[in-house]
Scaffold this motif. Structure first.
Motif, PDB file in Angstrom:
ATOM      1  N   ALA A  70      19.684  57.638 -20.589  1.00 18.76           N
ATOM      2  CA  ALA A  70      18.353  58.069 -20.153  1.00 18.76           C
ATOM      3  C   ALA A  70      17.328  57.929 -21.266  1.00 18.76           C
ATOM      4  CB  ALA A  70      18.402  59.526 -19.679  1.00 18.76           C
ATOM      5  N   PHE A  99      18.227  56.115 -15.938  1.00 15.97           N
ATOM      6  CA  PHE A  99      17.555  57.399 -15.688  1.00 15.97           C
ATOM      7  C   PHE A  99      16.372  57.568 -16.636  1.00 15.97           C
ATOM      8  CE2 PHE A  99      22.171  58.079 -14.823  1.00 15.97           C
ATOM      9  CZ  PHE A  99      22.064  57.963 -13.442  1.00 15.97           C
ATOM     10  N   PHE A 110      11.293  62.879 -12.869  1.00 18.00           N
ATOM     11  CA  PHE A 110      12.577  62.176 -12.998  1.00 18.00           C
ATOM     12  C   PHE A 110      12.561  60.958 -12.090  1.00 18.00           C
ATOM     13  CE2 PHE A 110      17.250  62.336 -11.497  1.00 18.00           C
ATOM     14  CZ  PHE A 110      17.627  61.361 -12.414  1.00 18.00           C
ATOM     15  N   HIS A 111      12.827  59.777 -12.670  1.00 20.22           N
ATOM     16  CA  HIS A 111      12.878  58.520 -11.920  1.00 20.22           C
ATOM     17  C   HIS A 111      14.310  57.994 -11.983  1.00 20.22           C
ATOM     18  CE1 HIS A 111      10.923  54.636 -10.525  1.00 20.22           C
ATOM     19  NE2 HIS A 111      12.148  54.236 -10.847  1.00 20.22           N
ATOM     20  N   ASP A 112      14.931  57.794 -10.819  1.00 21.18           N
ATOM     21  CA  ASP A 112      16.306  57.287 -10.732  1.00 21.18           C
ATOM     22  C   ASP A 112      16.244  55.806 -10.372  1.00 21.18           C
ATOM     23  OD1 ASP A 112      18.899  56.590 -10.008  1.00 21.18           O
ATOM     24  OD2 ASP A 112      19.352  58.572  -9.202  1.00 21.18           O
ATOM     25  N   THR A 114      18.729  53.757 -10.064  1.00 19.71           N
ATOM     26  CA  THR A 114      19.951  53.247  -9.443  1.00 19.71           C
ATOM     27  C   THR A 114      19.775  52.963  -7.958  1.00 19.71           C
ATOM     28  OG1 THR A 114      20.822  55.429  -8.811  1.00 19.71           O
ATOM     29  CG2 THR A 114      21.304  54.660 -11.049  1.00 19.71           C
ATOM     30  N   LEU A 135      24.674  63.239 -15.035  1.00 16.08           N
ATOM     31  CA  LEU A 135      24.138  61.882 -15.191  1.00 16.08           C
ATOM     32  C   LEU A 135      25.258  60.855 -15.334  1.00 16.08           C
ATOM     33  CD1 LEU A 135      20.897  62.040 -17.373  1.00 16.08           C
ATOM     34  CD2 LEU A 135      21.166  62.091 -14.900  1.00 16.08           C
ATOM     35  N   ARG A 138      26.620  60.154 -11.892  1.00 16.28           N
ATOM     36  CA  ARG A 138      25.695  59.272 -11.165  1.00 16.28           C
ATOM     37  C   ARG A 138      25.808  57.836 -11.670  1.00 16.28           C
ATOM     38  NH1 ARG A 138      19.832  61.403  -9.497  1.00 16.28           N
ATOM     39  NH2 ARG A 138      20.227  63.577  -9.013  1.00 16.28           N
ATOM     40  N   TYR A 139      25.947  57.695 -12.982  1.00 18.03           N
ATOM     41  CA  TYR A 139      26.054  56.361 -13.595  1.00 18.03           C
ATOM     42  C   TYR A 139      27.300  55.646 -13.071  1.00 18.03           C
ATOM     43  CZ  TYR A 139      26.234  52.810 -17.327  1.00 18.03           C
ATOM     44  OH  TYR A 139      26.270  51.632 -18.021  1.00 18.03           O
TER      45      TYR A 139
END
Length: 790
Positions: A70, A99, A110-112, A114, A135, A138-139
């Motif tokens: 991130a 992230f 927060f900008h995702d 993915t 995180l 999620r990754y």
């Protein structure tokens, strides 16, 4: 506490860092603060240079040191929470992280990246910052990793204890490759510009795969002995006793890391195929350096090695993937998992920018036809036709042309630096030898000082080849000039090469990129920040080809569909058919350089009594958009300035209000103004030295310029110094003289007080105190500048 009055740094320390620490992030192990991940583009300023701004992230968060997750961009509290998002996204794209957070201390946006979240952007409170586990989960979901895959990609880098970390693009390349292998991808292609550390990147990939025992036995293949030796002795050194170089007939299977020349393990005769002493499944991983070369062709002997070890994972490394109708790197390896171009490298400040000096001769452009029945110097009747650029040094040798090229090279070096490392690329060994002789005759005094001032370094000549290590060693002064043909096109780490001369017909984009790459390395310790290309055969027209710095496009046509066209590439493999590393294996015929004297089987006429003249000479510069600037410098400068300042009034207002004028000068340089070239051109016409202010007013706004001396004299006439006495007055008078001699920027740097003549007036602290302190001294200098531009 009034949050609005806090600085951005205070916001980071008091609000942002506590938020992610409370979420479980280890600030020592998982967090890096104020990370400058680029160096800042090199901006050439005469014989000096400066750097543009580096790109700096406020925070980067890591799963572990080799896996960034991130980016956080901070703003002070006068900004909205999302004001840093676009900047953060730009950084995240470069750093290959999914992230992205922006914060002003009140919370986070927060900008995702993915694409898996219900909403791409969400606002979070300070208490809602996600934990490392969240995180990472999620990754892994984004990458499609199961528990075993995630364990594989967590394998650590080699750490030499010095704190050295891979550069951001190297980290991207390593991580993408390791992740591709973890997912079971068996062919991987990495494209990285020359000088960006492909071998170090390969080492870290192999180290991580080897240490995690995903790959237990590894073969590193190269096609030049120098590449293998450099790799073994430098980047791969940490493998120690686990590593060996294959150089004997009888192989030893007790090692885990093997380095080899293609030529040392393969050959036309079956008994020369040493690689077959290994079982086909012996290696888990084969890494192919410069994979655009011999192994790129399906029917090459070298491709057979890869086919033999087909069960292993194959990783190809190249700066120049080869894409023709007959040969394709992408067809074999697939699309690159990561690319880092020359343009990116220069923009980031990791690679050196260049200027091009293009010189055209009359016989090249207009052609030359021999008189009827003319014989050349060797008594051969010269075929009656028109000879032009495409024939020079291949079918026709005009000795006066070779002489003129040598004269232009020598004149350039004398005017800049007679000891700058220089590579002259010629069409064949015969041409390289003639060029060596011409340069020796142009530099008799230098050659008298040391006969190795000019050396021919080609594959056929042992003494020249023996000097290659000295040429590329920054600590060795000699050889200074190397004439060559194919031997130095690739794999030669000439860190201090400042002049690349093209007197070679180059049709292959692959070879052109490799040759340009000889100059792109930066070596700060030895003052190498940029380089010059001298072009005598229009080779630099390839810069205009979109393929020069674009992504490789596959144009390969598999055999059986249509007969493939033969490639028009000049052979780009190593020279010399002699023994390789003590081995009597001879490389395939397509790797041989034209032998001396016969021009590779071509009829070559040598003519000694035809004069040759320069018809055109022009200089082109590398612009901030990665393209050569071909319009006039005046037009280009006017365009750059107009983007920054709409009018003369706007420029004057900004100039007057700037505390330090060098900020504007550096700003314009970063936007593309080429101060060195501009000053050279304008001052030649004006006949007087101008500073940046007058250059811009004159070129961009058509104002009559004043020289630095004229401006200094005006200040003296106004008796500006009358209100100062003693040392203070002496300092200002000396600053005015310095301005007249060297320009504005030196007088804005307080360090100038350490130099003569200021050091004769007093110590720097005493001189500052003569004004009443540092602030008063700065104010006096600002007043002096106001007087200069009144």
């Amino acid at each position: 506490m009034n949050k609005k009055s806090l600085s951005e740094r205070d916001i980071c320390t008091k609000f942002i860092a506590p938020a992610f620490v409370a979420a479980g992030w280890d600030i020592q192990r998982q967090v890096r603060e104020e990370v400058s991940f680029t160096k800042g583009r090199v901006i050439v300023r005469g014989k000096l240079h400066s750097r543009g701004k580096s790109r700096r992230a406020d925070f980067i968060l890591y799963h572990q040191p080799n896996l960034p997750l991130a980016v956080i961009e901070a703003k002070d509290n006068t900004h909205a929470v999302g004001d840093g998002m676009q900047q953060a996204l730009d950084y995240a794209e470069a750093l290959d992280v999914p992230f992205v957070f922006s914060s002003n201390g009140d919370g986070f946006l927060f900008h995702d990246r993915t694409g898996q979240a219900a909403l791409t952007e969400t606002e979070l409170t300070l208490e809602q910052f996600p934990s490392p586990a969240e995180l990472w989960q999620r990754y892994c979901a984004w990458k499609g990793f199961d528990a075993e895959d995630s364990q594989r990609v967590e394998a650590p880098y080699f750490d030499d204890g010095t704190g050295r970390m891979p550069r951001y693009y190297q980290m991207n390349a390593i991580n993408r490759t390791v992740e591709a292998v973890a997912r079971g991808q068996n062919r991987v292609l990495l494209v990285m510009a020359t000088g960006t550390g492909k071998t170090y990147t390969a080492f870290q990939i192999i180290w991580r795969l080897w240490k995690s025992r995903q790959k237990k036995r590894i073969l590193f293949l190269a096609d030049r002995n120098i590449l293998v030796d450099q790799t073994k002795n430098n980047d791969f050194k940490p493998f120690g006793a686990a590593m060996t170089k294959i150089a004997k007939r009888q192989i030893d299977t007790s090692y885990e890391i093997y380095l080899s020349l293609y030529q040392a393990v393969s050959g036309a005769e079956e008994e020369k195929n040493i690689y077959k002493q290994f079982s086909p499944d012996f290696f888990d991983l084969v890494v192919i350096d410069e994979c655009h070369r011999g192994s790129a062709a399906e029917d090459s002997a070298w491709r057979e090695i890869l086919a033999y070890f087909s069960s292993a994972t194959h990783i190809g490394l190249t700066a120049t993937p080869k894409e023709t109708k007959a040969v394709s790197s992408i067809h074999y390896f697939g699309e690159p998992v990561y690319s880092y171009s020359l343009k990116q490298g220069i923009a980031d400040g990791f690679l050196a920018p260049y200027k091009v000096v293009r010189i055209d001769f009359d016989k090249d452009l207009q052609g030359w036809r021999p008189p009827a029945g003319m014989l050349d110097k060797n008594g051969q009747p010269i075929e009656d036709r028109i000879y032009n650029l495409k024939d020079m040094d291949r079918n026709l040798v005009l000795e006066a042309r070779t002489q003129l090229v040598a004269e232009k090279i020598t004149a350039f070096m004398k005017a800049t630096d007679p000891f700058q490392k220089t590579i002259v690329f010629c069409d064949d060994i015969d041409h390289a030898e003639r060029m060596r002789q011409a340069l020796v005759n142009q530099n008799p005094q230098r050659v008298k000082e040391n006969r190795k001032y000019v050396m021919r370094i080609t594959g056929d000549e042992q003494e020249g080849k023996a000097e290659l290590d000295n040429f590329i060693n920054p600590e060795e002064r000699y050889p200074v000039i190397a004439t060559t043909s194919k031997l130095m096109t690739t794999g030669v780490d000439a860190q201090t090469c400042k002049l690349v001369v093209l007197d070679q017909h180059i049709k292959s984009m692959t070879e052109f990129k490799q040759i340009i790459g000889r100059g792109t390395r930066i070596n700060e310790d030895y003052g190498k920040f940029w380089f010059t290309i001298m072009d005598f055969k229009k080779a630099t027209e390839l810069f205009a080809d979109p393929a020069f710095d674009g992504e490789p496009v596959q144009v390969y046509e598999p055999k059986g569909e249509e007969p493939p066209e033969p490639p028009d590439d000049v052979p780009e493999q190593p020279e010399g058919g002699g023994p390789v590393d003590g081995d009597d294996t001879t490389p395939p015929s397509d790797v041989l350089e034209d032998p001396p004297g016969n021009g590779g089987g071509r009829i070559k006429y040598v003519v000694g009594n035809v004069p040759v003249f320069v018809m055109a000479e022009r200089v082109q510069y590398y612009g901030p958009n990665g393209k050569l600037i071909t319009e006039s410098l005046r037009d280009y400068t006017r365009s750059c300035v107009s983007k920054q300042f709409g009018s003369l009034d706007a420029f004057l207002r900004r100039w007057s209000s700037a505390e330090q004028k060098k900020v504007i000068i550096e700003e314009l340089a970063s936007q593309g103004v080429l101060w060195e070239a501009l000053a050279e051109e304008v001052e030649a016409k004006q006949g007087k030295p101008l500073d940046a202010f007058d250059l811009i007013c004159h070129v961009a706004f058509d104002q009559p310029p004043l020289s630095r001396k004229e401006r200094a004299d005006q200040v003296k006439k106004r008796n500006y110094f009358a209100k100062y006495q003693g040392a203070a007055r002496q300092v200002l008078e000396a600053l005015l003289e310095k301005y007249a001699d060297t320009g504005l920027e030196p007088i804005e740097d307080i360090k100038i007080l350490q130099l003569d003549p200021f050091s004769r007036i007093g110590a720097p602290m005493e001189l500052v105190q003569a004004f009443g302190g540092k602030a008063a001294y700065a104010k006096a200098v600002a007043e002096l500048e106001t007087q200069l531009y009144a």
